[in-house]
Motif scaffolding. Structure first.
Motif, short mmCIF file in Angstrom:
data_model
loop_
_atom_site.label_atom_id
_atom_site.label_comp_id
_atom_site.label_asym_id
_atom_site.label_seq_id
_atom_site.Cartn_x
_atom_site.Cartn_y
_atom_site.Cartn_z
N ASP A 18 0.77 -1.27 -0.03
CA ASP A 18 0.08 -0.17 -0.05
C ASP A 18 0.72 1.15 -0.06
N GLY A 19 1.95 1.15 0.20
CA GLY A 19 3.06 2.31 -0.01
C GLY A 19 3.33 2.77 1.47
N THR A 20 3.06 2.09 2.33
CA THR A 20 3.14 2.60 3.89
C THR A 20 4.73 2.13 4.24
N VAL A 21 5.25 3.11 4.64
CA VAL A 21 6.87 3.01 5.04
C VAL A 21 6.83 2.25 6.36
N LEU A 22 7.56 1.08 6.30
CA LEU A 22 7.71 0.10 7.48
C LEU A 22 8.98 0.38 7.95
N GLY A 23 10.09 0.85 7.44
CA GLY A 23 11.39 1.14 8.03
C GLY A 23 12.18 1.99 7.17
N SER A 24 13.35 2.38 7.34
CA SER A 24 14.18 3.03 6.73
C SER A 24 15.46 2.60 6.93
N ALA A 25 16.65 3.03 6.04
CA ALA A 25 18.14 2.68 6.47
C ALA A 25 18.81 3.81 5.72
N LYS A 26 20.03 3.98 6.20
CA LYS A 26 20.97 5.13 5.52
C LYS A 26 22.38 4.37 5.37
N MET A 27 22.89 4.66 4.40
CA MET A 27 24.27 4.20 4.12
C MET A 27 25.10 5.21 3.66
N ASN A 28 26.40 5.24 4.25
CA ASN A 28 27.26 6.48 3.81
C ASN A 28 28.73 5.76 3.88
N PRO A 29 29.59 6.41 3.39
CA PRO A 29 30.91 6.19 3.99
C PRO A 29 31.13 6.25 5.49
N ASN A 30 31.77 5.28 5.99
CA ASN A 30 32.16 5.40 7.53
C ASN A 30 33.10 6.32 7.81
N HIS A 31 33.97 6.42 6.92
CA HIS A 31 35.07 7.26 7.46
C HIS A 31 35.52 7.99 6.17
N LEU A 32 36.65 9.08 5.97
CA LEU A 32 36.85 9.95 4.95
C LEU A 32 38.10 9.54 4.41
N GLY A 33 38.86 9.89 3.31
CA GLY A 33 40.10 9.77 2.99
C GLY A 33 40.15 8.35 2.62
N GLY A 34 41.43 7.99 3.03
CA GLY A 34 41.71 6.67 2.74
C GLY A 34 41.08 5.26 3.30
N ALA A 35 40.14 5.66 4.21
CA ALA A 35 39.23 4.72 4.60
C ALA A 35 37.84 5.00 4.13
N SER A 36 37.56 5.51 2.99
CA SER A 36 36.13 6.00 2.72
C SER A 36 35.68 4.64 1.81
N HIS A 37 36.40 3.72 1.62
CA HIS A 37 36.11 2.44 1.07
C HIS A 37 35.30 1.48 2.10
N ILE A 38 35.29 1.92 3.50
CA ILE A 38 34.43 1.26 4.33
C ILE A 38 33.30 1.94 4.56
N ALA A 39 31.77 1.24 4.07
CA ALA A 39 30.55 1.73 4.27
C ALA A 39 29.95 1.51 5.93
#
Length: 162
Positions: free
Chosen positions: A58-79
């Motif tokens: 029905d389009g009711t939102v059941l949940g949500s998630a967010k994803m982003n780089p966990n670190h910056l620079g040389g560690a930005s390949h870790i989500a």
């Protein structure tokens, strides 16, 4: 259940359960009195971050998630990622579906691993879910979280290669 990118129009459906979960103070390191504007800024990410919603037929939102780089620079390949499921939708597989989606998306975007910085030790359902999806506990910060009922409990750092 369908998972899609969140839009600004989804925020009015996300805010009530996000507010309820954060105000309870049992599972997130966010301030319990987090105001709506700050919560929206923290949750509705701009690229390279992403926010998704799980919706029912029905389009009711059941949940949500967010994803982003966990670190910056040389560690930005870790989500990094965070998840919130409406308590009214608990037990319907929403958390697992969001977790599987975010893992697949992080892998597709070229991340090499995913790290959760602060999984509250007493949140045993979440810990068990993440372990079932291949995450391991790398370490625990003793008494790193002040639970409103259980007192000081540990904060797990969890990791999974992608």
């Amino acid at each position: 259940m369908h998972i899609r990118d969140a839009t600004p129009d989804d925020w009015p459906a996300i805010w009530p359960f996000l507010h309820e979960i954060v105000a309870a103070g049992e599972t997130y390191t966010y301030p319990r009195d987090l105001d709506e504007a700050t919560a929206r800024e923290m949750w509705m990410l701009r690229p390279p971050g992403r926010t998704v919603v799980a919706v029912d037929e029905d389009g009711t939102v059941l949940g949500s998630a967010k994803m982003n780089p966990n670190h910056l620079g040389g560690a930005s390949h870790i989500a990094g990622a965070s998840f919130m499921v409406d308590p009214a939708a608990a037990g319907r597989g929403t958390g697992r579906a969001l977790g599987e989606h975010v893992i697949a998306r992080a892998r597709a975007e070229g991340y090499r691993a995913m790290q959760f910085n602060a999984v509250v030790e007493s949140n045993t359902r979440a810990v068990a879910l993440w372990q079932s999806l291949g995450f391991e506990i790398l370490g625990t910060l003793p008494e790193g979280f002040h639970h409103p009922v259980k007192g000081y409990v540990g904060l797990h750092i969890m990791h999974r290669r992608l």
